[in-house]
Scaffold this active site. Structure first.
Site, PDB file in Angstrom:
ATOM      1  CB  SER A   1      -0.937   0.015   1.208  1.00  9.78           C
ATOM      2  OG  SER A   1      -1.866  -1.034   1.148  1.00  9.78           O
TER       3      SER A   1
ATOM      4  N   GLY B   1      -2.910   3.618  -4.289  1.00 11.43           N
ATOM      5  CA  GLY B   1      -3.531   4.367  -5.372  1.00 11.43           C
ATOM      6  C   GLY B   1      -4.896   4.930  -5.034  1.00 11.43           C
TER       7      GLY B   1
ATOM      8  CB  CYS C   1      -7.119  -1.047   3.429  1.00 10.84           C
ATOM      9  SG  CYS C   1      -6.178   0.495   3.465  1.00 10.84           S
TER      10      CYS C   1
ATOM     11  CD  GLN D   1      -9.814   3.576  -0.044  1.00 12.36           C
ATOM     12  OE1 GLN D   1      -9.246   3.410  -1.127  1.00 12.36           O
ATOM     13  NE2 GLN D   1      -9.162   4.000   1.034  1.00 12.36           N
TER      14      GLN D   1
ATOM     15  CG  PHE E   1      -7.646   8.002  -1.751  1.00 14.56           C
ATOM     16  CD1 PHE E   1      -8.131   8.978  -2.606  1.00 14.56           C
ATOM     17  CD2 PHE E   1      -6.318   7.595  -1.899  1.00 14.56           C
ATOM     18  CE1 PHE E   1      -7.328   9.548  -3.571  1.00 14.56           C
ATOM     19  CE2 PHE E   1      -5.492   8.161  -2.851  1.00 14.56           C
ATOM     20  CZ  PHE E   1      -6.007   9.145  -3.695  1.00 14.56           C
TER      21      PHE E   1
ATOM     22  CG  HIS F   1      -4.101  -2.625   7.456  1.00 14.83           C
ATOM     23  ND1 HIS F   1      -3.811  -3.382   6.339  1.00 14.83           N
ATOM     24  CD2 HIS F   1      -4.102  -1.345   7.049  1.00 14.83           C
ATOM     25  CE1 HIS F   1      -3.630  -2.578   5.298  1.00 14.83           C
ATOM     26  NE2 HIS F   1      -3.804  -1.331   5.712  1.00 14.83           N
TER      27      HIS F   1
ATOM     28  CD  GLU G   1      -3.482  -6.629   7.850  1.00 18.01           C
ATOM     29  OE1 GLU G   1      -2.756  -5.656   7.562  1.00 18.01           O
ATOM     30  OE2 GLU G   1      -4.730  -6.599   7.745  1.00 18.01           O
TER      31      GLU G   1
END
Length: 380
Positions: free
Chosen positions: A55, A238, A264, A268, A309, A354, A356
């Site tokens: 990421s 991105g 994550c 979105q 974002f 996250h 994890e």
């Protein structure tokens, strides 16, 4: 790009932000030039997991913790096969790493992978500047023949912006691979890799899930070819506004009412699939100490984040979507950013952070159990 990887500690370096602010220091890692989006991470531990998180592709990470590299680098904790950050900024790098698992220093690892960094920078001042002015393009320049300030600033301003960047396919697997269940296999999950961290399929495997990790370009036909009990959409880099392909695949999954979980970037994607918009945060959430409230239970979790974002969805009302009613399930207590979505009429949910949580915290690990419960319910 890099030009040298030796003797970096004594080499001058300059960090140049696109608004003209400059910070001078010493080269750390490889010597050369790199560009990206300047962001800061508030984690005091877990730098190895941060560096190898896909990421962070095309981002220059500023560490707010003053001492970095104390435990060196080992071969067990990477979240992927390489470092993904485009640059690294630290204040006081460790001179000698000390940990029983350490195999080499962080400086050696950065040099070995060609990652340009800078040390000796007042990262507190830099972080405060990014908090006020927002994440922005940045360049790190190091070497014996540094360009003049005007040239460096012009090069930074020519670098691509993160808004509008379509990056998932650049970091995702090119071929499908399988992470087998640990112990007795209970379920099969198709995981669309948009920049997945290695710990994510491991957390599912611990719960008896066989995970088929598919490329970011996977179609709905690819997803259902593995006869999944559930479908997962991963984190990734991105701008989600560019991810039309994954959105279309998720809409097909929703139409079939297959149990769905997103993390994550996957959150979105779910937001877009349901008809909500997305937007770029001023400076984002990055680190391992972000407070989030699970509105379904009222519980507050300390969570790990890495996102620039967010989903634009109403916080205090149930929304009608083409796939049934949806609501915001989690919210960040620092700024009320949407941190999770769930459908009320079918088995689908997502979170922006996250669960994890490599390298911690583990407050949100229950979300994998929630995904298992959805698959159990669908099977029953």
């Amino acid at each position: 790009m890099t030009t040298s990887t030796r003797g970096a500690a004594k080499v001058p370096a300059v960090l140049v932000l696109e608004d003209g602010r400059m910070f001078r220091g010493r080269a750390y890692g490889a010597v050369g030039v790199t560009f990206g989006e300047a962001v800061f991470s508030t984690g005091m531990t877990g730098y190895q997991e941060t560096l190898t998180d896909p990421s962070y592709h095309r981002q220059v990470v500023v560490m707010t913790a003053p001492h970095v590299g104390n435990t060196g680098v080992n071969d067990e904790d990477p979240e992927s096969k390489r470092i993904w950050v485009s640059g690294y900024v630290v204040r006081d790098p460790a001179r000698v790493p000390s940990n029983w698992r350490s195999r080499r220093s962080l400086d050696e690892e950065l040099r070995g992978q060609g990652v340009v960094g800078i040390s000796g920078v007042d990262t507190r001042a830099l972080t405060r500047h990014l908090r006020e002015s927002g994440a922005m393009r940045v360049g790190i320049f190091s070497g014996s023949a540094l360009p003049d300030e005007g040239t460096m600033l012009a090069e930074v301003r020519q670098a691509p912006e993160m808004k509008g960047a379509n990056l998932a396919a650049e970091v995702a697997t090119k071929e499908t691979y399988v992470v087998p269940a640990i112990g007795t296999k209970r379920f099969t999950v198709a995981a669309v890799d948009l920049g997945i961290k290695g710990m994510t399929p491991h957390r599912m495997a611990e719960r008896g899930i066989e995970v088929h990790v598919l490329p970011a370009t996977a179609t709905a036909e690819d997803v259902y070819a593995v006869n999944p009990d559930g479908v997962f959409f991963s984190n990734g880099p991105g701008d989600p506004a560019t991810a039309d392909g994954p959105v279309a695949v998720m809409q097909e999954v929703l139409a079939r009412k297959t149990p769905l979980f997103g993390i994550c970037f996957g959150n979105q994607i779910l937001g877009r699939a349901l008809g909500f918009g997305t937007y770029k945060l001023k400076y984002g959430h990055r680190g391992i100490n972000q407070p989030v409230q699970d509105r379904t239970t009222g519980k507050v979790e300390v969570t790990a984040h890495n996102h620039g974002f967010a989903v634009d969805a109403p916080l205090d009302q149930v929304s009608d979507t083409p796939y049934g009613r949806a609501e915001v399930s989690h919210v960040c207590l620092n700024d009320n950013v949407v941190e999770g979505l769930q459908l009320l009429d079918q088995p689908a949910f997502s979170v922006q952070y996250h669960p994890e949580a490599a390298a911690g915290p583990h407050d949100a690990a229950y979300l994998f159990d929630r995904f298992v419960s959805l698959m159990e319910g669908q099977r029953a």
